[in-house]
Design a protein around this motif. Structure first.
Motif, PDB file in Angstrom:
ATOM      1  N   GLU A  65       0.815  -1.202   0.000  1.00 30.46           N
ATOM      2  CA  GLU A  65       0.000   0.000   0.000  1.00 30.46           C
ATOM      3  C   GLU A  65       0.855   1.262   0.000  1.00 30.46           C
ATOM      4  N   GLU A  66       2.125   1.132   0.371  1.00 30.78           N
ATOM      5  CA  GLU A  66       3.013   2.275   0.410  1.00 30.78           C
ATOM      6  C   GLU A  66       4.266   1.954  -0.394  1.00 30.78           C
ATOM      7  N   PRO A  67       4.188   1.957  -1.721  1.00 31.12           N
ATOM      8  CA  PRO A  67       5.315   1.563  -2.548  1.00 31.12           C
ATOM      9  C   PRO A  67       6.552   2.410  -2.266  1.00 31.12           C
ATOM     10  N   ARG A  68       7.710   1.784  -2.442  1.00 29.51           N
ATOM     11  CA  ARG A  68       8.979   2.439  -2.159  1.00 29.51           C
ATOM     12  C   ARG A  68       9.169   3.672  -3.019  1.00 29.51           C
ATOM     13  N   LYS A  69       9.637   4.757  -2.435  1.00 30.88           N
ATOM     14  CA  LYS A  69       9.887   5.987  -3.178  1.00 30.88           C
ATOM     15  C   LYS A  69      11.266   5.937  -3.826  1.00 30.88           C
ATOM     16  N   ALA A  70      11.401   6.700  -4.893  1.00 30.45           N
ATOM     17  CA  ALA A  70      12.623   6.637  -5.687  1.00 30.45           C
ATOM     18  C   ALA A  70      13.846   7.050  -4.889  1.00 30.45           C
ATOM     19  N   GLN A  71      13.674   7.976  -3.918  1.00 25.61           N
ATOM     20  CA  GLN A  71      14.834   8.484  -3.203  1.00 25.61           C
ATOM     21  C   GLN A  71      15.348   7.531  -2.137  1.00 25.61           C
ATOM     22  N   GLU A  72      14.595   6.482  -1.806  1.00 24.13           N
ATOM     23  CA  GLU A  72      15.048   5.548  -0.780  1.00 24.13           C
ATOM     24  C   GLU A  72      16.138   4.650  -1.354  1.00 24.13           C
ATOM     25  N   PRO A  73      17.171   4.313  -0.557  1.00 23.37           N
ATOM     26  CA  PRO A  73      18.216   3.432  -1.049  1.00 23.37           C
ATOM     27  C   PRO A  73      17.670   2.031  -1.295  1.00 23.37           C
ATOM     28  N   VAL A  82       9.404   0.234 -12.776  1.00 13.12           N
ATOM     29  CA  VAL A  82       8.462   1.343 -12.659  1.00 13.12           C
ATOM     30  C   VAL A  82       7.146   0.956 -13.325  1.00 13.12           C
ATOM     31  N   ILE A  83       6.062   0.986 -12.540  1.00 14.21           N
ATOM     32  CA  ILE A  83       4.718   0.694 -13.025  1.00 14.21           C
ATOM     33  C   ILE A  83       3.931   2.002 -13.026  1.00 14.21           C
ATOM     34  N   SER A  84       3.472   2.414 -14.197  1.00 15.80           N
ATOM     35  CA  SER A  84       2.771   3.691 -14.308  1.00 15.80           C
ATOM     36  C   SER A  84       1.291   3.473 -14.592  1.00 15.80           C
ATOM     37  N   GLY A  85       0.443   4.167 -13.837  1.00 14.75           N
ATOM     38  CA  GLY A  85      -1.001   4.080 -14.016  1.00 14.75           C
ATOM     39  C   GLY A  85      -1.709   4.320 -12.699  1.00 14.75           C
ATOM     40  N   GLN A  86      -2.975   4.742 -12.763  1.00 15.96           N
ATOM     41  CA  GLN A  86      -3.681   5.167 -11.562  1.00 15.96           C
ATOM     42  C   GLN A  86      -4.662   4.132 -11.020  1.00 15.96           C
ATOM     43  N   ASP A  87      -4.900   3.056 -11.741  1.00 17.73           N
ATOM     44  CA  ASP A  87      -5.923   2.101 -11.322  1.00 17.73           C
ATOM     45  C   ASP A  87      -5.400   1.201 -10.209  1.00 17.73           C
ATOM     46  N   ILE A  88      -6.314   0.763  -9.341  1.00 18.97           N
ATOM     47  CA  ILE A  88      -5.939  -0.103  -8.225  1.00 18.97           C
ATOM     48  C   ILE A  88      -5.397  -1.443  -8.697  1.00 18.97           C
ATOM     49  N   SER A  89      -5.754  -1.853  -9.916  1.00 16.73           N
ATOM     50  CA  SER A  89      -5.224  -3.100 -10.463  1.00 16.73           C
ATOM     51  C   SER A  89      -3.712  -3.046 -10.590  1.00 16.73           C
ATOM     52  N   MET A  90      -3.147  -1.842 -10.765  1.00 18.69           N
ATOM     53  CA  MET A  90      -1.694  -1.702 -10.842  1.00 18.69           C
ATOM     54  C   MET A  90      -1.055  -1.803  -9.458  1.00 18.69           C
ATOM     55  N   ASP A  91      -1.768  -1.373  -8.420  1.00 20.11           N
ATOM     56  CA  ASP A  91      -1.274  -1.585  -7.061  1.00 20.11           C
ATOM     57  C   ASP A  91      -1.218  -3.079  -6.737  1.00 20.11           C
ATOM     58  N   LEU A 106       8.313   0.423  -8.307  1.00 20.67           N
ATOM     59  CA  LEU A 106       8.094   1.823  -7.975  1.00 20.67           C
ATOM     60  C   LEU A 106       6.827   2.264  -8.687  1.00 20.67           C
ATOM     61  N   ARG A 107       5.831   2.718  -7.937  1.00 18.41           N
ATOM     62  CA  ARG A 107       4.558   3.117  -8.528  1.00 18.41           C
ATOM     63  C   ARG A 107       4.585   4.577  -8.963  1.00 18.41           C
ATOM     64  N   GLN A 108       4.078   4.813 -10.166  1.00 16.09           N
ATOM     65  CA  GLN A 108       3.965   6.155 -10.713  1.00 16.09           C
ATOM     66  C   GLN A 108       2.491   6.369 -11.088  1.00 16.09           C
ATOM     67  N   TYR A 109       1.873   7.415 -10.564  1.00 14.29           N
ATOM     68  CA  TYR A 109       0.447   7.643 -10.773  1.00 14.29           C
ATOM     69  C   TYR A 109       0.239   8.722 -11.834  1.00 14.29           C
ATOM     70  N   LYS A 110       0.330   8.307 -13.093  1.00 13.84           N
ATOM     71  CA  LYS A 110       0.146   9.216 -14.218  1.00 13.84           C
ATOM     72  C   LYS A 110      -0.971   8.710 -15.120  1.00 13.84           C
ATOM     73  N   GLY A 111      -1.533   9.631 -15.924  1.00 11.09           N
ATOM     74  CA  GLY A 111      -2.545   9.248 -16.883  1.00 11.09           C
ATOM     75  C   GLY A 111      -1.980   8.403 -18.009  1.00 11.09           C
ATOM     76  N   CYS A 124       9.781   4.283 -17.714  1.00  9.75           N
ATOM     77  CA  CYS A 124       9.006   3.277 -16.978  1.00  9.75           C
ATOM     78  C   CYS A 124       8.969   1.968 -17.755  1.00  9.75           C
ATOM     79  N   ASP A 125       8.632   0.883 -17.056  1.00  4.74           N
ATOM     80  CA  ASP A 125       8.708  -0.467 -17.616  1.00  4.74           C
ATOM     81  C   ASP A 125       7.345  -1.077 -17.923  1.00  4.74           C
ATOM     82  N   ILE A 126       6.331  -0.715 -17.131  1.00  4.06           N
ATOM     83  CA  ILE A 126       4.973  -1.231 -17.323  1.00  4.06           C
ATOM     84  C   ILE A 126       4.041  -0.036 -17.355  1.00  4.06           C
ATOM     85  N   VAL A 127       3.227   0.048 -18.411  1.00  6.24           N
ATOM     86  CA  VAL A 127       2.304   1.165 -18.572  1.00  6.24           C
ATOM     87  C   VAL A 127       0.888   0.632 -18.691  1.00  6.24           C
ATOM     88  N   SER A 128      -0.034   1.213 -17.947  1.00  9.73           N
ATOM     89  CA  SER A 128      -1.447   0.851 -18.070  1.00  9.73           C
ATOM     90  C   SER A 128      -2.176   1.911 -18.878  1.00  9.73           C
TER      91      SER A 128
END
Length: 308
Positions: A65-73, A82-91, A106-111, A124-128
């Motif tokens: 529910e709290e995917p790792r942020k890019a700045q964390e080691p 990197v998984i990009s998309g806003q739907d819960i199916s991507m979570d 790493l989750r990215q919430y873009k259109g 990014c590697d996976i796009v919805s």
């Protein structure tokens, strides 16, 4: 703040640094208690503190529910997918993928359209996607072929879901379809450029010969389905474009107008990742997770829609 303080869903999302979609999912799963005040859902400060304490005790690495942020080691030997998309199916995909290939998503919430452009640029590697093309009456494939020209890719279905209009409870203005949006007594709330909902609206208006300037509220923008539903529910707009699953939590009525094909795209050069995702999408566990969500159909989940 005292112990009786509470937060809106938007404030909770900001404090946890996740999307509002994820917050609603946590509430639905019973991980964060919430209650409704009028048309607005709220979370008590004490309950939010307890959730954060539970997460600290349960897993040393970031939870699904709290995917790792890019700045964390990152741990040595692991990399970000990197998984990009806003739907819960991507979570859900992120959760399954981490255990499947031992890489931390790493989750990215873009259109949809912006995510596809990011893939072209190697970000990014996976796009919805849920991008409707009125010329061909197809979802996604025309856009992917144009933008990823020369890049071997695989396009697979995740879910089918209904898209349409959110209206206030009881539909007091008797809104029935796209053509009603040009009425002078109707104000909409719109989505940002590059989102699938915005593309759908623009394509439908084009088919009707309606220009954006004919639609009141066209320039009023929010950035997710729940925000659209909230604006309509509160009376700040009469209608908005979105997917069925957000209508229930947004306390609005839903007018289904089209069946959306929600797909993902992966470049074939990432063969290990592609095979892992194929396996996840075709698993009974993943399909069962999706089928429990309101308005989701899994009859095409895991099917290869198009590949080069």
């Amino acid at each position: 703040m005292n112990e009786t303080s509470s937060y809106t869903i938007e404030e909770v999302a900001g404090l946890l640094k996740v999307s509002k979609l994820t917050v609603y999912d946590l509430i639905k799963k019973g991980m964060i208690p919430a209650y409704r005040v009028g048309r607005q859902m709220r979370v008590d400060e004490a309950d939010l503190k307890q959730y954060k304490a539970n997460m600290r005790m349960s897993q040393p690495v970031s939870s699904p529910e709290e995917p790792r942020k890019a700045q964390e080691p990152m741990p040595e030997g692991r990399r970000n997918v990197v998984i990009s998309g806003q739907d819960i199916s991507m979570d859900l995909l992120s959760k399954h993928l981490e255990s499947a290939i031992q890489e931390t998503p790493l989750r990215q919430y873009k259109g949809s359209l912006n995510s596809l452009i990011d893939m072209y640029q190697g970000k990014c590697d996976i796009v919805s996607l849920h991008l409707y093309d009125a010329e061909t009456a197809q979802y996604n494939t025309p856009y992917v072929k144009r933008i990823l020209s020369g890049e071997p890719f695989c396009q697979m279905n995740v879910v089918l879901r209904k898209a349409g209009l959110y209206v206030q409870k009881g539909n007091p203005k008797n809104i029935q379809g796209w053509d009603d949006l040009k009425r002078t007594d109707i104000r909409i709330i719109n989505r940002e450029k590059g989102s699938g909902a915005r593309v759908l609206l623009d394509e439908q208006l084009g088919l009707l010969g309606v220009t954006p300037s004919d639609v009141k509220g066209y320039s009023d923008i929010v950035t997710d389905h729940y925000a659209v539903a909230s604006q309509v529910s509160s009376g700040q707009a009469d209608a908005g474009i979105g997917a069925q699953h957000a209508a229930h939590m947004g306390s609005v009525d839903f007018i289904p107008l089209i069946e959306e094909q929600y797909d993902i795209v992966i470049l074939k050069k990432h063969q290990q990742l592609l095979e892992a995702v194929k396996s996840i999408l075709n698993s009974e566990e993943y399909k069962a997770n999706l089928s429990h969500l309101n308005g989701y159909q899994t009859k095409l989940t895991g099917k290869v829609i198009y590949e080069t």
